[in-house]
Design a protein around this motif. Structure first.
Motif, PDB file in Angstrom:
ATOM      1  N   SER A 257     -20.632  41.077  31.627  1.00 14.44           N
ATOM      2  CA  SER A 257     -21.753  41.321  32.539  1.00 14.44           C
ATOM      3  C   SER A 257     -22.495  40.026  32.839  1.00 14.44           C
ATOM      4  O   SER A 257     -22.385  39.037  32.113  1.00 14.44           O
ATOM      5  CB  SER A 257     -22.719  42.330  31.928  1.00 14.44           C
ATOM      6  N   ALA A 258     -23.271  40.052  33.905  1.00 18.49           N
ATOM      7  CA  ALA A 258     -24.050  38.869  34.280  1.00 18.49           C
ATOM      8  C   ALA A 258     -25.056  38.523  33.190  1.00 18.49           C
ATOM      9  O   ALA A 258     -25.295  37.347  32.901  1.00 18.49           O
ATOM     10  CB  ALA A 258     -24.751  39.122  35.606  1.00 18.49           C
ATOM     11  N   LYS A 259     -25.642  39.532  32.566  1.00 16.79           N
ATOM     12  CA  LYS A 259     -26.634  39.291  31.507  1.00 16.79           C
ATOM     13  C   LYS A 259     -25.975  38.616  30.304  1.00 16.79           C
ATOM     14  O   LYS A 259     -26.525  37.665  29.736  1.00 16.79           O
ATOM     15  CB  LYS A 259     -27.269  40.620  31.103  1.00 16.79           C
ATOM     16  N   ALA A 260     -24.799  39.081  29.934  1.00 17.06           N
ATOM     17  CA  ALA A 260     -24.081  38.480  28.807  1.00 17.06           C
ATOM     18  C   ALA A 260     -23.613  37.075  29.155  1.00 17.06           C
ATOM     19  O   ALA A 260     -23.636  36.177  28.307  1.00 17.06           O
ATOM     20  CB  ALA A 260     -22.892  39.349  28.421  1.00 17.06           C
ATOM     21  N   ALA A 261     -23.218  36.860  30.398  1.00 20.57           N
ATOM     22  CA  ALA A 261     -22.783  35.534  30.824  1.00 20.57           C
ATOM     23  C   ALA A 261     -23.942  34.541  30.775  1.00 20.57           C
ATOM     24  O   ALA A 261     -23.768  33.390  30.385  1.00 20.57           O
ATOM     25  CB  ALA A 261     -22.203  35.605  32.232  1.00 20.57           C
ATOM     26  N   THR A 262     -25.126  34.994  31.153  1.00 16.68           N
ATOM     27  CA  THR A 262     -26.313  34.136  31.097  1.00 16.68           C
ATOM     28  C   THR A 262     -26.628  33.762  29.656  1.00 16.68           C
ATOM     29  O   THR A 262     -26.931  32.597  29.346  1.00 16.68           O
ATOM     30  CB  THR A 262     -27.519  34.843  31.746  1.00 16.68           C
ATOM     31  N   ALA A 263     -26.546  34.723  28.764  1.00 17.35           N
ATOM     32  CA  ALA A 263     -26.800  34.457  27.347  1.00 17.35           C
ATOM     33  C   ALA A 263     -25.768  33.474  26.791  1.00 17.35           C
ATOM     34  O   ALA A 263     -26.110  32.555  26.033  1.00 17.35           O
ATOM     35  CB  ALA A 263     -26.781  35.762  26.559  1.00 17.35           C
ATOM     36  N   ALA A 264     -24.519  33.650  27.182  1.00 17.02           N
ATOM     37  CA  ALA A 264     -23.464  32.749  26.715  1.00 17.02           C
ATOM     38  C   ALA A 264     -23.703  31.330  27.226  1.00 17.02           C
ATOM     39  O   ALA A 264     -23.499  30.357  26.499  1.00 17.02           O
ATOM     40  CB  ALA A 264     -22.106  33.254  27.182  1.00 17.02           C
ATOM     41  N   SER A 265     -24.143  31.218  28.453  1.00 18.90           N
ATOM     42  CA  SER A 265     -24.437  29.912  29.027  1.00 18.90           C
ATOM     43  C   SER A 265     -25.541  29.204  28.254  1.00 18.90           C
ATOM     44  O   SER A 265     -25.477  27.995  27.998  1.00 18.90           O
ATOM     45  CB  SER A 265     -24.840  30.067  30.491  1.00 18.90           C
ATOM     46  N   LYS A 266     -26.559  29.961  27.852  1.00 20.79           N
ATOM     47  CA  LYS A 266     -27.658  29.379  27.082  1.00 20.79           C
ATOM     48  C   LYS A 266     -27.171  28.881  25.727  1.00 20.79           C
ATOM     49  O   LYS A 266     -27.598  27.829  25.255  1.00 20.79           O
ATOM     50  CB  LYS A 266     -28.782  30.402  26.900  1.00 20.79           C
ATOM     51  N   VAL A 267     -26.263  29.622  25.108  1.00 24.67           N
ATOM     52  CA  VAL A 267     -25.710  29.209  23.814  1.00 24.67           C
ATOM     53  C   VAL A 267     -24.954  27.895  23.976  1.00 24.67           C
ATOM     54  O   VAL A 267     -25.090  26.975  23.161  1.00 24.67           O
ATOM     55  CB  VAL A 267     -24.776  30.299  23.235  1.00 24.67           C
ATOM     56  N   LEU A 268     -24.174  27.781  25.040  1.00 28.56           N
ATOM     57  CA  LEU A 268     -23.386  26.567  25.246  1.00 28.56           C
ATOM     58  C   LEU A 268     -24.269  25.354  25.518  1.00 28.56           C
ATOM     59  O   LEU A 268     -23.917  24.231  25.160  1.00 28.56           O
ATOM     60  CB  LEU A 268     -22.405  26.769  26.407  1.00 28.56           C
ATOM     61  N   ARG A 269     -25.417  25.552  26.133  1.00 28.08           N
ATOM     62  CA  ARG A 269     -26.312  24.435  26.430  1.00 28.08           C
ATOM     63  C   ARG A 269     -27.220  24.069  25.266  1.00 28.08           C
ATOM     64  O   ARG A 269     -27.811  22.994  25.265  1.00 28.08           O
ATOM     65  CB  ARG A 269     -27.154  24.772  27.666  1.00 28.08           C
ATOM     66  N   ASP A 270     -27.323  24.932  24.272  1.00 34.36           N
ATOM     67  CA  ASP A 270     -28.213  24.690  23.127  1.00 34.36           C
ATOM     68  C   ASP A 270     -27.537  23.744  22.136  1.00 34.36           C
ATOM     69  O   ASP A 270     -26.493  24.067  21.573  1.00 34.36           O
ATOM     70  CB  ASP A 270     -28.540  26.016  22.446  1.00 34.36           C
ATOM     71  N   PRO A 271     -28.112  22.569  21.903  1.00 38.81           N
ATOM     72  CA  PRO A 271     -27.489  21.628  20.964  1.00 38.81           C
ATOM     73  C   PRO A 271     -27.495  22.126  19.513  1.00 38.81           C
ATOM     74  O   PRO A 271     -26.752  21.612  18.684  1.00 38.81           O
ATOM     75  CB  PRO A 271     -28.330  20.358  21.117  1.00 38.81           C
ATOM     76  N   LYS A 272     -28.294  23.118  19.206  1.00 42.51           N
ATOM     77  CA  LYS A 272     -28.356  23.652  17.838  1.00 42.51           C
ATOM     78  C   LYS A 272     -27.320  24.747  17.587  1.00 42.51           C
ATOM     79  O   LYS A 272     -27.178  25.216  16.462  1.00 42.51           O
ATOM     80  CB  LYS A 272     -29.751  24.209  17.557  1.00 42.51           C
ATOM     81  N   SER A 273     -26.585  25.181  18.619  1.00 39.66           N
ATOM     82  CA  SER A 273     -25.575  26.215  18.454  1.00 39.66           C
ATOM     83  C   SER A 273     -24.417  25.693  17.615  1.00 39.66           C
ATOM     84  O   SER A 273     -24.022  24.530  17.740  1.00 39.66           O
ATOM     85  CB  SER A 273     -25.038  26.659  19.816  1.00 39.66           C
ATOM     86  N   THR A 274     -23.878  26.573  16.777  1.00 35.63           N
ATOM     87  CA  THR A 274     -22.741  26.188  15.944  1.00 35.63           C
ATOM     88  C   THR A 274     -21.454  26.234  16.764  1.00 35.63           C
ATOM     89  O   THR A 274     -21.404  26.812  17.852  1.00 35.63           O
ATOM     90  CB  THR A 274     -22.592  27.140  14.747  1.00 35.63           C
ATOM     91  N   ALA A 275     -20.409  25.645  16.227  1.00 38.79           N
ATOM     92  CA  ALA A 275     -19.109  25.652  16.902  1.00 38.79           C
ATOM     93  C   ALA A 275     -18.607  27.082  17.089  1.00 38.79           C
ATOM     94  O   ALA A 275     -18.023  27.408  18.122  1.00 38.79           O
ATOM     95  CB  ALA A 275     -18.104  24.830  16.106  1.00 38.79           C
ATOM     96  N   THR A 276     -18.856  27.933  16.097  1.00 36.29           N
ATOM     97  CA  THR A 276     -18.425  29.324  16.187  1.00 36.29           C
ATOM     98  C   THR A 276     -19.158  30.044  17.316  1.00 36.29           C
ATOM     99  O   THR A 276     -18.546  30.793  18.082  1.00 36.29           O
ATOM    100  CB  THR A 276     -18.679  30.050  14.847  1.00 36.29           C
TER     101      THR A 276
END
Length: 52
Positions: free
Chosen positions: A10-29
């Motif tokens: 969904s668009a909402k899930a895609a937006t959340a995923a995009s935020k995770v990818l842009r966050d430098p604190k996100s883990t590799a997993t």
């Protein structure tokens, strides 16, 4: 559980995923899961052109 070929993220899930990818604190997993979700987003088709 695997997704059927005709299911998309969904668009909402895609937006959340995009935020995770842009966050430098996100883990590799987290980034791997987010990238996987984004690869399942339906691509937008170009609008058909009119014939004159």
């Amino acid at each position: 559980m695997t997704k059927a070929r005709n299911e998309t993220t969904s668009a909402k899930a895609a937006t959340a995923a995009s935020k995770v990818l842009r966050d430098p604190k996100s883990t590799a997993t987290q980034k791997t899961a987010a990238a996987s979700a984004l690869t399942q987003v339906a691509s937008r088709k170009a609008a058909p052109t009119r014939k004159r």
